[in-house]
Design a protein around this motif. Structure first.
Motif, PDB file in Angstrom:
ATOM      1  N   ARG A 179       4.235  10.052   5.741  1.00 44.19           N
ATOM      2  CA  ARG A 179       3.706  10.188   7.102  1.00 44.19           C
ATOM      3  C   ARG A 179       3.703   8.862   7.854  1.00 44.19           C
ATOM      4  O   ARG A 179       3.258   8.802   8.999  1.00 44.19           O
ATOM      5  N   GLY A 180       4.140   7.807   7.167  1.00 41.99           N
ATOM      6  CA  GLY A 180       4.194   6.496   7.827  1.00 41.99           C
ATOM      7  C   GLY A 180       2.830   5.952   8.201  1.00 41.99           C
ATOM      8  O   GLY A 180       2.671   5.312   9.244  1.00 41.99           O
ATOM      9  N   GLU A 181       1.835   6.186   7.354  1.00 41.53           N
ATOM     10  CA  GLU A 181       0.470   5.759   7.686  1.00 41.53           C
ATOM     11  C   GLU A 181       0.127   4.350   7.203  1.00 41.53           C
ATOM     12  O   GLU A 181      -0.971   3.871   7.453  1.00 41.53           O
ATOM     13  N   PHE A 182       1.048   3.715   6.487  1.00 39.06           N
ATOM     14  CA  PHE A 182       0.765   2.369   5.982  1.00 39.06           C
ATOM     15  C   PHE A 182       1.306   1.303   6.919  1.00 39.06           C
ATOM     16  O   PHE A 182       2.320   1.505   7.593  1.00 39.06           O
ATOM     17  N   ALA A 183       0.634   0.173   6.920  1.00 42.30           N
ATOM     18  CA  ALA A 183       1.131  -1.012   7.620  1.00 42.30           C
ATOM     19  C   ALA A 183       0.734  -2.223   6.796  1.00 42.30           C
ATOM     20  O   ALA A 183      -0.165  -2.136   5.959  1.00 42.30           O
ATOM     21  N   LEU A 184       1.415  -3.337   7.023  1.00 37.13           N
ATOM     22  CA  LEU A 184       1.017  -4.569   6.354  1.00 37.13           C
ATOM     23  C   LEU A 184       0.403  -5.517   7.370  1.00 37.13           C
ATOM     24  O   LEU A 184       0.906  -5.662   8.487  1.00 37.13           O
ATOM     25  N   ALA A 185      -0.712  -6.131   6.983  1.00 38.17           N
ATOM     26  CA  ALA A 185      -1.285  -7.223   7.763  1.00 38.17           C
ATOM     27  C   ALA A 185      -0.892  -8.500   7.034  1.00 38.17           C
ATOM     28  O   ALA A 185      -0.735  -8.494   5.809  1.00 38.17           O
ATOM     29  N   TYR A 186      -0.716  -9.584   7.777  1.00 35.30           N
ATOM     30  CA  TYR A 186      -0.280 -10.844   7.177  1.00 35.30           C
ATOM     31  C   TYR A 186      -1.293 -11.928   7.474  1.00 35.30           C
ATOM     32  O   TYR A 186      -1.641 -12.163   8.629  1.00 35.30           O
ATOM     33  N   VAL A 214       2.730   2.840  -7.553  1.00 29.21           N
ATOM     34  CA  VAL A 214       4.114   2.480  -7.879  1.00 29.21           C
ATOM     35  C   VAL A 214       5.039   2.674  -6.664  1.00 29.21           C
ATOM     36  O   VAL A 214       5.663   1.712  -6.203  1.00 29.21           O
ATOM     37  N   PRO A 215       5.129   3.891  -6.081  1.00 30.00           N
ATOM     38  CA  PRO A 215       5.951   4.018  -4.865  1.00 30.00           C
ATOM     39  C   PRO A 215       5.387   3.266  -3.665  1.00 30.00           C
ATOM     40  O   PRO A 215       6.143   2.678  -2.875  1.00 30.00           O
ATOM     41  N   ILE A 216       4.066   3.229  -3.532  1.00 32.05           N
ATOM     42  CA  ILE A 216       3.459   2.518  -2.394  1.00 32.05           C
ATOM     43  C   ILE A 216       3.772   1.016  -2.503  1.00 32.05           C
ATOM     44  O   ILE A 216       4.171   0.375  -1.535  1.00 32.05           O
ATOM     45  N   GLY A 217       3.622   0.497  -3.727  1.00 32.75           N
ATOM     46  CA  GLY A 217       3.883  -0.924  -3.954  1.00 32.75           C
ATOM     47  C   GLY A 217       5.344  -1.288  -3.703  1.00 32.75           C
ATOM     48  O   GLY A 217       5.642  -2.392  -3.244  1.00 32.75           O
ATOM     49  N   GLU A 218       6.229  -0.365  -3.987  1.00 37.84           N
ATOM     50  CA  GLU A 218       7.654  -0.601  -3.715  1.00 37.84           C
ATOM     51  C   GLU A 218       7.879  -0.721  -2.202  1.00 37.84           C
ATOM     52  O   GLU A 218       8.603  -1.609  -1.737  1.00 37.84           O
ATOM     53  N   TRP A 219       7.215   0.144  -1.457  1.00 39.53           N
ATOM     54  CA  TRP A 219       7.302   0.071   0.015  1.00 39.53           C
ATOM     55  C   TRP A 219       6.759  -1.275   0.506  1.00 39.53           C
ATOM     56  O   TRP A 219       7.354  -1.914   1.386  1.00 39.53           O
ATOM     57  N   VAL A 220       5.647  -1.724  -0.065  1.00 46.59           N
ATOM     58  CA  VAL A 220       5.035  -3.000   0.329  1.00 46.59           C
ATOM     59  C   VAL A 220       6.024  -4.151   0.099  1.00 46.59           C
ATOM     60  O   VAL A 220       6.261  -4.977   0.989  1.00 46.59           O
ATOM     61  N   LEU A 221       6.622  -4.176  -1.089  1.00 48.92           N
ATOM     62  CA  LEU A 221       7.560  -5.249  -1.434  1.00 48.92           C
ATOM     63  C   LEU A 221       8.746  -5.302  -0.470  1.00 48.92           C
ATOM     64  O   LEU A 221       9.106  -6.368   0.039  1.00 48.92           O
ATOM     65  N   ARG A 222       9.353  -4.153  -0.244  1.00 53.23           N
ATOM     66  CA  ARG A 222      10.530  -4.101   0.633  1.00 53.23           C
ATOM     67  C   ARG A 222      10.157  -4.503   2.056  1.00 53.23           C
ATOM     68  O   ARG A 222      10.848  -5.318   2.683  1.00 53.23           O
ATOM     69  N   THR A 223       9.043  -3.958   2.551  1.00 53.29           N
ATOM     70  CA  THR A 223       8.619  -4.241   3.928  1.00 53.29           C
ATOM     71  C   THR A 223       8.312  -5.731   4.095  1.00 53.29           C
ATOM     72  O   THR A 223       8.719  -6.357   5.078  1.00 53.29           O
TER      73      THR A 223
END
Ligand code: C2E
Ligand code: MG
Ligand code: MG
Ligand code: MG
Length: 281
Positions: A37-44, A88-97
């Motif tokens: 659903r695209g509900e994640f975002a990264l803050a830096y 595991v899948p969420i963390g993969e998204w985090v790494l790539r993003t």
């Protein structure tokens, strides 16, 4: 009330327990769909040089804005994601993003990514890192993986092997929240961490002149120096904390004093400021 009748405490307690389990079940259901659903975002959040105050890296911090529950705190959803292995899948998204985002920043600036034990011990983890680097084009030395001491508790050998592989790619590995876990110092002998991150609780204690906190930060910095590892003080919020941390010789500083976690857009915009360009000149 059941409580007053003696021995019937569970009559009061059970509905609360049930409500808690129900809430968790709902949260888990939403978490299962959050990625698609695209509900994640990264803050830096910036990490700066303790002396020059120049930005050195950003730590990527996961944010979940759930359509069902609104913004959910990482303290709540990260443990749930770990328990369900959704990390595991969420963390993969985090790494790539995070790797793609770091390509928008000037070359010396690194990105730090938090990795849970569940994720690190997944057999595909090292390949996920290789693939995120290859897809984004980010040089390995600009990626730092953050792990906590807890990863050595469950399967220390496997954790060590995976981290050695990550280090052999050229990535840094930081030891997060140092001093708060089960610290056997054995793994410091085996693995060359790039950075030891001193937990915010010690930073706070040191600024309040707590003798134990002062002694511990001093000892961690001395140990890191002789092991040729860097140190980052976590959660520096005030002028007083900054002063004591500088005096104790920490190399890098992270905290609200220098910058809160910000959007990717704001992080990138930081490098367009006159101050940054002047610093580089
Ligand atoms: P952490 O890795 O130790 O991250 C630092 C936390 O301290 C962040 O909380 C950050 O917002 C907060 N912080 C930074 N500066 C200050 C300060 O000056 N004062 C105070 N009071 N707090 C400060 P956040 O974003 O809520 O994240 C909490 C934890 O969730 C992280 O702790 C990390 O363990 C975990 N986490 C966050 N993102 C990820 C992720 O992508 N993957 C995994 N596995 N864990 C993550
Ligand atoms: Mg961290
Ligand atoms: Mg930390
Ligand atoms: Mg911490």
């Amino acid at each position: 009330r059941a409580k007053d009748e003696g021995g019937g405490l569970h009559f009061d307690y059970e509905p609360a327990l049930h409500a808690h389990a129900e809430e968790r079940r709902k949260l888990e259901f939403s978490l299962r769909h959050a990625l698609e659903r695209g509900e994640f975002a990264l803050a830096y959040q910036p990490v700066v040089d303790a002396i020059t105050e120049a930005p050195l890296s950003f730590e990527a911090l996961l944010r979940w804005h759930s359509a069902d529950h609104g913004p959910v705190s990482p303290a709540k959803f990260i443990p749930l994601a770990e328990d369900t292995r959704l990390i595991v899948p969420i963390g993969e998204w985090v790494l790539r993003t995070a790797c793609f985002q770091a390509m928008n920043w000037p070359a010396p600036i690194k990105v730090a990514v938090n990795v849970s034990g569940e994720q690190l011990l997944d057999p595909s983890f090292a390949e996920v890192v290789v693939s995120a680097l290859a897809a984004s084009g980010l040089p390995p030395h600009r990626l730092e993986i953050e792990v906590t001491e807890s990863i050595f508790v469950r399967d220390g050998t496997a954790a060590q092997q995976t981290l050695e592989r990550i280090m052999s790619l050229g990535c840094g590995v930081a030891l997060d929240d140092f001093g708060t876990g089960y610290s056997s110092l054995g793994y410091l002998r085996k693995l060359r961490f790039s950075t030891i991150k001193v937990d915010r609780s010690f930073v706070q204690g040191a600024a309040r002149d707590n003798p134990e906190s002062l002694a511990i930060v001093r000892a961690v910095v001395a140990m890191a120096d002789s092991l040729e590892m860097s140190t980052t003080a976590e959660g520096v919020e005030t002028e007083e904390e900054l002063a004591v941390i500088r005096r104790l010789g920490c190399k890098k500083i992270q905290g609200y004093y220098f910058g809160r976690p910000m959007t990717a857009h704001d992080a990138t915009a930081l490098f367009d400021t006159i101050a940054w360009r002047r610093q580089q000149a």
